[in-house]
Scaffold this active site. Structure first.
Site, mmCIF file in Angstrom:
data_model
loop_
_atom_site.group_PDB
_atom_site.id
_atom_site.type_symbol
_atom_site.label_atom_id
_atom_site.label_comp_id
_atom_site.label_asym_id
_atom_site.label_seq_id
_atom_site.Cartn_x
_atom_site.Cartn_y
_atom_site.Cartn_z
ATOM 1 N N GLY A 46 0.839 -1.187 0.000
ATOM 2 C CA GLY A 46 0.000 0.000 0.000
ATOM 3 C C GLY A 46 0.875 1.238 0.000
ATOM 4 O O GLY A 46 2.034 1.198 0.427
ATOM 5 N N GLN A 51 2.701 9.929 1.483
ATOM 6 C CA GLN A 51 4.009 9.283 1.528
ATOM 7 C C GLN A 51 4.900 9.677 0.355
ATOM 8 O O GLN A 51 6.118 9.494 0.426
ATOM 9 C CB GLN A 51 3.852 7.764 1.566
ATOM 10 C CG GLN A 51 3.242 7.271 2.866
ATOM 11 C CD GLN A 51 3.138 5.773 2.868
ATOM 12 O OE1 GLN A 51 2.155 5.219 2.392
ATOM 13 N NE2 GLN A 51 4.167 5.122 3.385
ATOM 14 N N CYS A 99 6.308 0.010 7.421
ATOM 15 C CA CYS A 99 5.821 1.192 6.717
ATOM 16 C C CYS A 99 6.943 1.736 5.841
ATOM 17 O O CYS A 99 8.088 1.857 6.290
ATOM 18 C CB CYS A 99 5.380 2.258 7.724
ATOM 19 S SG CYS A 99 4.762 3.772 6.953
ATOM 20 N N LEU A 100 6.619 2.067 4.607
ATOM 21 C CA LEU A 100 7.621 2.607 3.691
ATOM 22 C C LEU A 100 8.140 3.964 4.151
ATOM 23 O O LEU A 100 9.217 4.384 3.743
ATOM 24 C CB LEU A 100 7.039 2.708 2.280
ATOM 25 C CG LEU A 100 6.617 1.364 1.663
ATOM 26 C CD1 LEU A 100 5.956 1.593 0.308
ATOM 27 C CD2 LEU A 100 7.793 0.416 1.552
ATOM 28 N N HIS A 141 -4.020 0.865 7.731
ATOM 29 C CA HIS A 141 -2.692 1.473 7.718
ATOM 30 C C HIS A 141 -2.672 2.656 6.743
ATOM 31 O O HIS A 141 -2.204 3.748 7.089
ATOM 32 C CB HIS A 141 -1.660 0.413 7.325
ATOM 33 C CG HIS A 141 -0.261 0.904 7.293
ATOM 34 N ND1 HIS A 141 0.673 0.545 8.228
ATOM 35 C CD2 HIS A 141 0.381 1.734 6.436
ATOM 36 C CE1 HIS A 141 1.827 1.122 7.950
ATOM 37 N NE2 HIS A 141 1.674 1.860 6.860
ATOM 38 N N GLU A 142 -3.153 2.437 5.528
ATOM 39 C CA GLU A 142 -3.117 3.493 4.511
ATOM 40 C C GLU A 142 -4.076 4.629 4.867
ATOM 41 O O GLU A 142 -3.749 5.806 4.676
ATOM 42 C CB GLU A 142 -3.419 2.929 3.129
ATOM 43 C CG GLU A 142 -2.423 1.883 2.650
ATOM 44 C CD GLU A 142 -0.965 2.287 2.792
ATOM 45 O OE1 GLU A 142 -0.630 3.480 2.597
ATOM 46 O OE2 GLU A 142 -0.142 1.404 3.092
ATOM 47 N N HIS A 145 -2.563 7.110 7.174
ATOM 48 C CA HIS A 145 -1.693 8.098 6.527
ATOM 49 C C HIS A 145 -2.486 9.327 6.086
ATOM 50 O O HIS A 145 -1.978 10.453 6.146
ATOM 51 C CB HIS A 145 -0.973 7.499 5.318
ATOM 52 C CG HIS A 145 0.231 6.698 5.656
ATOM 53 N ND1 HIS A 145 1.330 7.238 6.282
ATOM 54 C CD2 HIS A 145 0.516 5.392 5.466
ATOM 55 C CE1 HIS A 145 2.252 6.300 6.456
ATOM 56 N NE2 HIS A 145 1.768 5.173 5.982
#
Length: 188
Positions: A46, A51, A99-100, A141-142, A145
């Protein structure tokens, strides 16, 4: 198509609520295409617009479950409903996520086992997705953000202290830090 730099924790756009998408145009289609390519190159399951430095309410996701069913899409201006989150300590093997924007780190976090996502796609047509298990986790999670929350902000005290230590050790927490999938090597 282009791989975009992924912002690291400390970048202001990651810690602010994103704004609704209002223009469904070629720029939006290009952004979604680039985000999808970036997510695949990272690799991730994702990626939210903040991000990649864009404060818009949208994310992309792509994940294949244990039954080899592929779940992929874009959620624009999403709303998310979740079932109650279980109490107790998270299982480090079953509930750890990464997480990226906090690259190379993984921590256990309790999430709701079920979620309902309502959003629009690139065609501005509404849809609804009911998810369970890891797909529900990915959506939560997304979505976080888009609210200005990174998953490490939700960790319990013990794991939160570990994440804060990793933040300091890696020199994160300040604006201007990013990494480029396919170019920068990050330790797992």
């Amino acid at each position: 198509m282009a791989v975009l730099p992924i912002r690291i924790s400390g970048e202001p756009v990651l810690h602010e609520a994103a704004v609704d998408v209002t223009d469904f145009d070629d720029r939006l289609r290009t952004l979604v295409t680039d985000m999808t390519e970036t997510m695949a190159a990272a690799p991730g399951v994702g990626l939210a617009a903040p991000q990649v430095g864009v404060g818009l309410r949208l994310f992309v996701y792509a994940w294949t479950d244990a039954e080899e069913r592929h779940h992929e899409g874009v959620a624009i201006n999403p709303q998310l409903w979740i079932s109650p989150t279980p109490t107790g300590e998270p299982d480090e093997d079953e509930e750890s996520e990464g997480c990226l924007s906090f690259p190379g780190e993984r921590y256990p976090l309790r999430r709701s086992p079920r979620a309902i996502l309502r959003a629009v796609g690139l065609d501005n047509e509404p849809y609804e997705l009911r998810a369970e298990g890891w797909l529900a986790r990915i959506l939560q999670h997304e979505y976080d953000h888009l609210e200005g929350t990174i998953y490490v902000d939700r960790l319990n005290h013990v794991h939160g202290k570990s994440a804060a230590k990793a933040l300091r050790k890696n020199g994160w927490g300040t604006p201007g830090l990013s990494w480029l999938p396919g170019v920068d090597h990050l330790e797992d």
